[in-house]
Design a protein around this motif. Structure first.
Motif, mmCIF file in Angstrom:
data_model
loop_
_atom_site.group_PDB
_atom_site.id
_atom_site.type_symbol
_atom_site.label_atom_id
_atom_site.label_comp_id
_atom_site.label_asym_id
_atom_site.label_seq_id
_atom_site.Cartn_x
_atom_site.Cartn_y
_atom_site.Cartn_z
ATOM 1 N N GLU A 19 -20.165 -28.957 0.055
ATOM 2 C CA GLU A 19 -19.483 -27.664 0.176
ATOM 3 C C GLU A 19 -19.741 -26.787 -1.055
ATOM 4 O OE1 GLU A 19 -14.921 -26.124 -0.239
ATOM 5 O OE2 GLU A 19 -15.224 -27.961 0.923
ATOM 6 N N VAL A 20 -19.637 -27.382 -2.254
ATOM 7 C CA VAL A 20 -19.853 -26.637 -3.500
ATOM 8 C C VAL A 20 -21.292 -26.140 -3.585
ATOM 9 C CG1 VAL A 20 -19.971 -26.843 -6.022
ATOM 10 C CG2 VAL A 20 -18.028 -27.829 -4.766
ATOM 11 N N LEU A 21 -22.248 -27.017 -3.276
ATOM 12 C CA LEU A 21 -23.662 -26.654 -3.345
ATOM 13 C C LEU A 21 -24.002 -25.577 -2.319
ATOM 14 C CD1 LEU A 21 -26.359 -27.236 -4.716
ATOM 15 C CD2 LEU A 21 -26.708 -29.122 -3.106
ATOM 16 N N THR A 22 -23.449 -25.701 -1.124
ATOM 17 C CA THR A 22 -23.700 -24.713 -0.061
ATOM 18 C C THR A 22 -23.167 -23.344 -0.457
ATOM 19 O OG1 THR A 22 -23.584 -26.434 1.646
ATOM 20 C CG2 THR A 22 -23.275 -24.152 2.364
ATOM 21 N N ARG A 23 -21.973 -23.332 -1.030
ATOM 22 C CA ARG A 23 -21.370 -22.059 -1.446
ATOM 23 C C ARG A 23 -22.169 -21.412 -2.578
ATOM 24 N NH1 ARG A 23 -16.840 -19.162 -0.958
ATOM 25 N NH2 ARG A 23 -16.161 -17.922 -2.749
ATOM 26 N N ALA A 24 -22.619 -22.223 -3.534
ATOM 27 C CA ALA A 24 -23.365 -21.685 -4.676
ATOM 28 C C ALA A 24 -24.700 -21.092 -4.253
ATOM 29 C CB ALA A 24 -23.590 -22.786 -5.708
ATOM 30 N N LEU A 25 -25.307 -21.644 -3.210
ATOM 31 C CA LEU A 25 -26.633 -21.203 -2.790
ATOM 32 C C LEU A 25 -26.612 -20.200 -1.641
ATOM 33 C CD1 LEU A 25 -28.460 -24.674 -2.846
ATOM 34 C CD2 LEU A 25 -28.545 -22.890 -4.595
ATOM 35 N N GLY A 26 -25.478 -20.057 -0.966
ATOM 36 C CA GLY A 26 -25.405 -19.201 0.228
ATOM 37 C C GLY A 26 -25.568 -17.726 -0.075
ATOM 38 N N ASP A 27 -26.200 -16.982 0.816
ATOM 39 C CA ASP A 27 -26.457 -15.554 0.618
ATOM 40 C C ASP A 27 -25.174 -14.749 0.439
ATOM 41 O OD1 ASP A 27 -29.137 -16.009 0.811
ATOM 42 O OD2 ASP A 27 -29.351 -15.295 2.873
ATOM 43 N N ASP A 28 -24.132 -15.105 1.178
ATOM 44 C CA ASP A 28 -22.894 -14.324 1.152
ATOM 45 C C ASP A 28 -21.938 -14.742 0.045
ATOM 46 O OD1 ASP A 28 -23.757 -12.886 3.372
ATOM 47 O OD2 ASP A 28 -22.871 -14.322 4.784
ATOM 48 N N THR A 29 -22.171 -15.902 -0.543
ATOM 49 C CA THR A 29 -21.211 -16.435 -1.524
ATOM 50 C C THR A 29 -21.820 -16.679 -2.898
ATOM 51 O OG1 THR A 29 -21.691 -18.632 -0.611
ATOM 52 C CG2 THR A 29 -19.705 -17.518 0.175
ATOM 53 N N ARG A 30 -23.110 -16.573 -3.036
ATOM 54 C CA ARG A 30 -23.777 -16.866 -4.318
ATOM 55 C C ARG A 30 -23.377 -15.861 -5.395
ATOM 56 N NH1 ARG A 30 -29.658 -15.045 -1.954
ATOM 57 N NH2 ARG A 30 -29.320 -12.776 -2.069
ATOM 58 N N GLU A 31 -23.463 -16.298 -6.620
ATOM 59 C CA GLU A 31 -23.273 -15.440 -7.794
ATOM 60 C C GLU A 31 -24.418 -15.782 -8.739
ATOM 61 O OE1 GLU A 31 -19.391 -16.102 -9.432
ATOM 62 O OE2 GLU A 31 -18.363 -15.744 -7.524
ATOM 63 N N ARG A 32 -25.505 -15.030 -8.646
ATOM 64 C CA ARG A 32 -26.692 -15.466 -9.365
ATOM 65 C C ARG A 32 -27.388 -14.335 -10.114
ATOM 66 N NH1 ARG A 32 -31.103 -17.012 -4.587
ATOM 67 N NH2 ARG A 32 -31.994 -14.913 -4.312
ATOM 68 N N ALA A 33 -28.065 -14.757 -11.179
ATOM 69 C CA ALA A 33 -28.882 -13.846 -11.982
ATOM 70 C C ALA A 33 -30.272 -14.444 -12.075
ATOM 71 C CB ALA A 33 -28.279 -13.659 -13.363
ATOM 72 N N THR A 34 -31.292 -13.607 -11.918
ATOM 73 C CA THR A 34 -32.671 -14.077 -11.888
ATOM 74 C C THR A 34 -33.529 -13.241 -12.822
ATOM 75 O OG1 THR A 34 -32.424 -14.714 -9.558
ATOM 76 C CG2 THR A 34 -34.670 -14.537 -10.414
#
Length: 462
Positions: free
Chosen positions: A416-431
C-alpha cells in the motif's frame, strides 16, 4: 647535533588510559541538565565501554536573519578558517588519540570533541580560542578561500549524479545554496570580513549540547558555560533561530528541473516522498527500501545496462521519508533514463506482492539485525544519543519501538505504501534531468520553473 632535541611534551596525552571498573549500579540514557531560553543540555555517563574517554557535542543555531547567501558564505569561510587555524594543535591531539570536528550548515555551527577524559577539556578550550581569535595570516586565508572557490566550481565538472544532487537539494531544502552560488559570492571576501561577521554570527543563538562518557555532571555544566562565555553567545529563543525546512508537495505533484551540463554523462535523479519519518514510516523506508534496492539495480544496471552508477532505495531522515532513484549514463539521455525508470518502478508493487512471505520475513529480520547493531565506541554512542535527544525529542527507546514497527509491518501495508508513493494521483516527487554536453534536450522536456529562487519564495517548507 646541537639542533637535535626531543619533541615538546604532548599536553593531550592522558595521565591514565587504564580500563575503568564496572559500575555497581546501572545507568540510564542521558538526562537533561538544563532547558532554558538559549540552551538545551543533555548529560550521560558511560557504563558500557569502561574507557576513560568522553564526547562533547554542541550545535550553535544562528538567528533567522542569517539565512541569506552572503551570511552562509561567511559562515562557511569562517569555519574553514577556524579549522585552518587549528592545524598546529590538531597534530598532537590526533597523536594522543583525540579528534574533533567544527562544521557548519544552514542552521549554524557544530562542534564535536572526542577523546580522553583527562585532556578533552584542553582540546575544547583550544577550539574555542581559535573560534574567538583566528590565528592565520591573510595570505593563508586568501589561498584557502581560492581553493574552496576552485573546489566549488569543479563540482560542475565532476560526476553527473553529484551535480544533480546539488540541484535536488536546492529544490527540496528551504535553506540551500549550490556550489555555483557559493563560488560566485566568495570572491571578494577577506579575512577581516570573516572575523567581523564571525563574531556577529555567534553574538546570539540557541545551543543544543550533549556531554557523554566518563566525565562528571559538573564538567558538563562548566564546559558548556565556558563555551557560552568564551564565544560571548547571548541566549536566543528556539523559535527565533534558523531551522532547515523540507518542501511540501501537493498530492500528485511532479516537480522537474532540466539541467544542461559540461560533463560527459547524463543523470536521472528522483526523490519520491511518502512521510515525515514517524516510527512507522522509518520502518517502512527500511523494509521497502531494502526490497527495492537489489531489483532496481539488477534491472537498470545489469539487464538494461543503462549506466554504471545505479541506485534505488529509501531513506528516513529528520523530517522526511522518501524513495531515491538514480541512474547516471554516458549513452542515454536523461529523459530516456527517466522513461525506463518509470516503466520499471511502477511494477515494483506487483513484484512485492509476488514476493514469497518467507523472503519478505528475511528482509524484515535483516532490517531488525541492522537496527540492533551496537555502537563500537563512546564517540559513536554519543552521536546516536545526540540524534535521539534532538532529532527525536529525547526518545531514547526509539530503536526498540522501531523494531516493533518492523515486526508489525505486513506485506500488504508495505504494498500500500509503495503503491501510494509511486501512483500518478498520490505521488510527491521531484526529478532532476541532467543532460551530458553531447546529449540534446528533448523537444517537450521542460522545467517546472524558470527561476528557482522566485519559485521557492512562493512555496511552503515545513
Amino acid at each position: 647535533y646541537v639542533s637535535l632535541h626531543l619533541p615538546d611534551p604532548n599536553s593531550y596525552l592522558p595521565e591514565n588510559a587504564n580500563l575503568l571498573p564496572e559500575p555497581e549500579e546501572k545507568v540510564g540514557p542521558p538526562v537533561i541538565l538544563e532547558n532554558s531560553k538559549g540552551l538545551k543540555l543533555y548529560y550521560g555517563q558511560d557504563v558500557e565501554f569502561g574507557r576513560p574517554k568522553a564526547s562533547y557535542r554542541y550545535k550553535i543555531y544562528s538567528q533567522k536573519k542569517y539565512t541569506d547567501l552572503q551570511s552562509h558564505v561567511f559562515r562557511t569561510l569562517y569555519v574553514a578558517a577556524v579549522n585552518e587555524s587549528m592545524n598546529e594543535a590538531s597534530y598532537p591531539a590526533r597523536l594522543a588519540g583525540m579528534d574533533y570536528e567544527v562544521i557548519n550548515d544552514a542552521e549554524g555551527i557544530s562542534i564535536t570533541v572526542n577523546g580522553y577524559s583527562d585532556s578533552i577539556d584542553d582540546l575544547l578550550i583550544e577550539i574555542l580560542n581559535n573560534m574567538k581569535s583566528i590565528s592565520i595570516p591573510n595570505e593563508q586565508f586568501l589561498a584557502l578561500r581560492d581553493k574552496m572557490i576552485r573546489d566549488w566550481k569543479n563540482v560542475d565538472l565532476g560526476d553527473a549524479y553529484r551535480i544533480a544532487r546539488e540541484k535536488m537539494r536546492k529544490i527540496v531544502r528551504k535553506h540551500y545554496y549550490t556550489n555555483t552560488e557559493l563560488a560566485d559570492a566568495a570572491g571578494n571576501i577577506s579575512l577581516a570580513d570573516v572575523k567581523e561577521l564571525g563574531s556577529k554570527l555567534l553574538k546570539k543563538g540557541y545551543i543544543q549540547g550533549l556531554v557523554y562518557g566518563n566525565v562528571t555532571e559538573e564538567q558538563a555544566r562548566q564546559n558548556t558555560k565556558l563555551l557560552i562565555s568564551q564565544l560571548k553567545i547571548k541566549a536566543e529563543k528556539w523559535n527565533k533561530v534558523t531551522h532547515q525546512g523540507r518542501l511540501e508537495f501537493a498530492e500528485g505533484e511532479d516537480i522537474i528541473q532540466v539541467v544542461g551540463s559540461e560533463v560527459n554523462n547524463s543523470c536521472f535523479s528522483r526523490l519520491q516522498y511518502f512521510g515525515n519519518n514517524s516510527i512507522d514510516e522509518d520502518a517502512q523506508s527500511r523494509v521497502i527500501g531494502t526490497f527495492v534496492e537489489s531489483p532496481f539495480f539488477l534491472e537498470m544496471r545489469t539487464s538494461r545496462q543503462l549506466g554504471y552508477i545505479v541506485w534505488g532505495g529509501a531513506r528516513s531522515t529528520k523530517k522526511s521519508s522518501f524513495f531515491i532513484f538514480i541512474i547516471q549514463s554516458g549513452d542515454y539521455t536523461a529523459e530516456n533514463l527517466s522513461k525506463q525508470a518509470d516503466e520499471y518502478t511502477i511494477t515494483l508493487p506487483d513484484s512485492l506482492k509476488q514476493l514469497p512471505d518467507e523472503e519478505y520475513l528475511i528482509i524484515k529480520n535483516a532490517v531488525i539485525e541492522k537496527i540492533k547493531e551496537k555502537p563500537t565506541s563512546i564517540a559513536e554512542k554519543a552521536g546516536k544519543y545526540y540524534t535521539m535527544a534532538f532529532d527525536y525529542d529525547g526518545n531514547f527507546d526509539r530503536d526498540n519501538q522501531l523494531i516493533l514497527a518492523v515486526e508489525d509491518l505486513s506485506k500488504e501495508k508495505a504494498i500500500e505504501v509503495l503503491t501510494r508513493a509511486l501512483g500518478d494521483d498520490t505521488r510527491e516527487r521531484a526529478t532532476i534531468l541532467l543532460y551530458a554536453k553531447e546529449h540534446e534536450i528533448g523537444e517537450n522536456i521542460r522545467s517546472t520553473f524558470h527561476d528557482i529562487n522566485q519559485w521557492k519564495n512562493k512555496r511552503v517548507y515545513q
